[in-house]
Scaffold this active site. Structure first.
Site: not given
Ligand code: ACM
Length: 522
Positions: A261, A324-326
């Site tokens: 992100h 998150d969401e790496s």
């Protein structure tokens, strides 16, 4: 002195949210009218400010303009009283979130001529004032039509179930101005929310000035989802937000989401991503495509500057590092990165918080996991003795659509109508997370589909009051069928304050008993 007839009003008509711990009905109500005044137990700046806040809210609600500590009082008295005692003195700083000592407990005693709000701590007094605001008849009229406003007689004793009662606003996907954030703070405070988590950075934008790295905002703050002009907070503006939140006894938690992100920052400083390419500003809504380089010391020097500058502006105890969401960060790199950044955060004097994925790094009980998606990660957090913030997307994400036709929001975690949002028990929802490891509850509002206060409010209301109650009131106090009636009464508060709420058909909304004559907002 005006007196109220017995039984002129009672608590059940008021729609108190969150429901207080105990309410004892009394015989005589308390009248608020033009001679009513506000009295403080001492004349410190802190109490005078609290009295001023109370007076402003009463004025906006009713048109009554009440004196504070008048020399020659003649009417009924609203007393604000701080009563520190040795055993509950606790820590008065806003940094303290220990549920046993945050001092948010308060009492309200309503008699014929005195209405007293008492607490051992300013934070408790402030929460009590919010309850008092809800005790004033919920009418859409003013002093011109209604000279005397009756508060029902009785006693309230109250204290929160959780010390951490949060809301998150994503100011990165779309930017929200200082004024828009302050308006959200006003509304959150009414429901006793005490944490505002600001998601300050994402692929689409970097929203906080960092003096050592000016291009983060000059370049990385230029756009937002959809290609609009974006924006950012100067450090002075961010400080102003922190101070405004603090006046509402609310702590701001800053989040810099990393190592994923992070596209916007890498556009400004391409060395960050480690792939030798300069990316472009991104205005779409996909996730999981960006990362920073976990194997470059310069990246950690940069992160240290960012964490130190933001921490210096943030008096609260936490720094949220995202995590998150790496999806494009290699697993060992992710672990290295989260380990290193957690240490940087601790060096800055803050407790690290991360989305639940961070438990896959070498985190321990000195960090906090925010459970949003993975029960497995929540279980690992428990094994490690980490505290957990509950934000399960299927229940607590304010950006999930109410239903298919909802104009704003997404539905990747499902549709979340107002009953689904309320009917769950935090103490048992995440299997195996015991109550003593639950720090509290937070309702995140992601902003892919919203860009102004009206749109914030459409998604937040009427669900937000339910999360406030889940966090404040004990489980045995909560019942959907009973709550629904109290929620229905919020339409009067929403209408008076021009809150753009979603009028869910599941609620039998109460319409104003007296024709509206708008005088302001409370
Ligand atoms: C998240 O919703 N990606 C934490």
């Amino acid at each position: 002195m005006i007196e109220i007839e017995q039984g002129a009003s009672d608590f059940s008509t008021l729609g108190l949210i969150p429901m207080p711990l105990t309410i004892e009905e009394g015989a005589h109500g308390f009248p608020i009218y033009k001679d009513t005044y506000i009295k403080t137990s001492d004349s410190t700046e802190l109490l005078l400010q609290m009295a001023q806040f109370t007076a402003e809210k009463i004025f906006q609600h009713s048109g009554l303009s009440l004196d504070i500590n008048p020399l020659n009082p003649s009417g009924t008295a609203i007393e604000l009283e701080l009563t520190p005692t040795e055993e509950n003195e606790g820590d008065t700083t806003e940094n303290n979130l220990d549920p046993n000592t945050t001092g948010e407990a308060y009492g309200i005693w309503v008699g014929k001529s005195v209405l007293k709000i008492t607490s051992a701590q300013p934070s408790g007094l402030f929460r009590g004032i919010q309850t008092f605001r809800q005790l004033i008849p919920n009418l859409a009229t003013t002093i011109d039509n209604k000279p005397v406003w009756e508060v029902p007689g009785g006693n309230i004793e109250d204290a929160p179930n959780y010390a951490f009662r949060g809301a998150m606003l994503d100011v990165a996907r779309h930017f929200f101005t200082v004024q828009e954030v302050k308006r959200y703070i006003d509304l959150l405070a009414y429901y006793k929310i005490n944490i505002l988590h600001l998601h300050l950075t994402d692929d689409q934008g970097w929203r906080i000035e960092i003096k050592k790295w000016p291009k983060l905002t000059e370049v990385g703050g230029k756009k937002e989802v959809g290609g609009g002009p974006g924006g950012f907070y100067t450090q002075a503006q961010y400080k102003d937000l922190v101070a405004y939140a603090s006046k509402h006894y609310m702590t701001i938690i800053p989040e810099v989401d990393m190592p994923g992100h992070t596209n916007a920052a890498s556009v400004a400083y391409p060395f960050l991503n480690g792939n030798g390419k300069t990316p472009e500003l991104y205005t779409g809504t996909e996730v999981g495509f960006s990362t920073w380089d976990a194997n470059n010391e310069k990246v950690y020097d940069f992160v240290e500057d960012v964490v130190n500058e933001i921490s210096a502006l943030s008096p609260g105890p936490y720094f949220h590092l995202g995590g998150d969401e790496s999806h494009v960060t290699k697993k060992p790199d992710y672990i290295t990165f989260v380990n290193r950044v957690s240490e940087i955060v601790k060096q800055a004097g803050k407790t690290p918080i991360g989305w639940d994925e961070i438990v896959t790094a070498d985190t321990d009980s000195s960090a906090i996991a925010q459970f949003w998606a993975s029960e497995k990660n929540a279980g690992i957090a428990v094994q490690k003795g980490m505290k957990v913030i509950l934000s399960p997307a299927k229940k607590a994400y304010l950006d999930m659509q109410y239903k298919e036709e909802s104009p704003y929001g997404l539905h990747w975690a499902g549709y979340v109508p107002v009953d689904t949002a309320y009917i769950w028990t935090p103490e048992t929802y995440a299997k195996g997370v015991p109550k003593e490891l639950i720090l509290g509850i937070e309702a995140p509002l992601w902003s892919e589909t919203i860009s102004n206060s009206d749109e914030i409010e459409y998604l937040a209301f009427p669900r937000l009051p339910g999360y406030a109650e889940l966090a404040w009131s004990s489980p045995e106090k909560r019942d959907w069928n009973e709550y629904k009636g109290r929620l229905a009464l919020q339409s009067l508060f929403f209408d008076r304050n021009k809150v753009n709420y979603y009028p869910s058909e599941k609620i039998d909304w109460v319409k104003p008993p007296i024709a509206p004559k708008t005088i302001g907002k409370d």
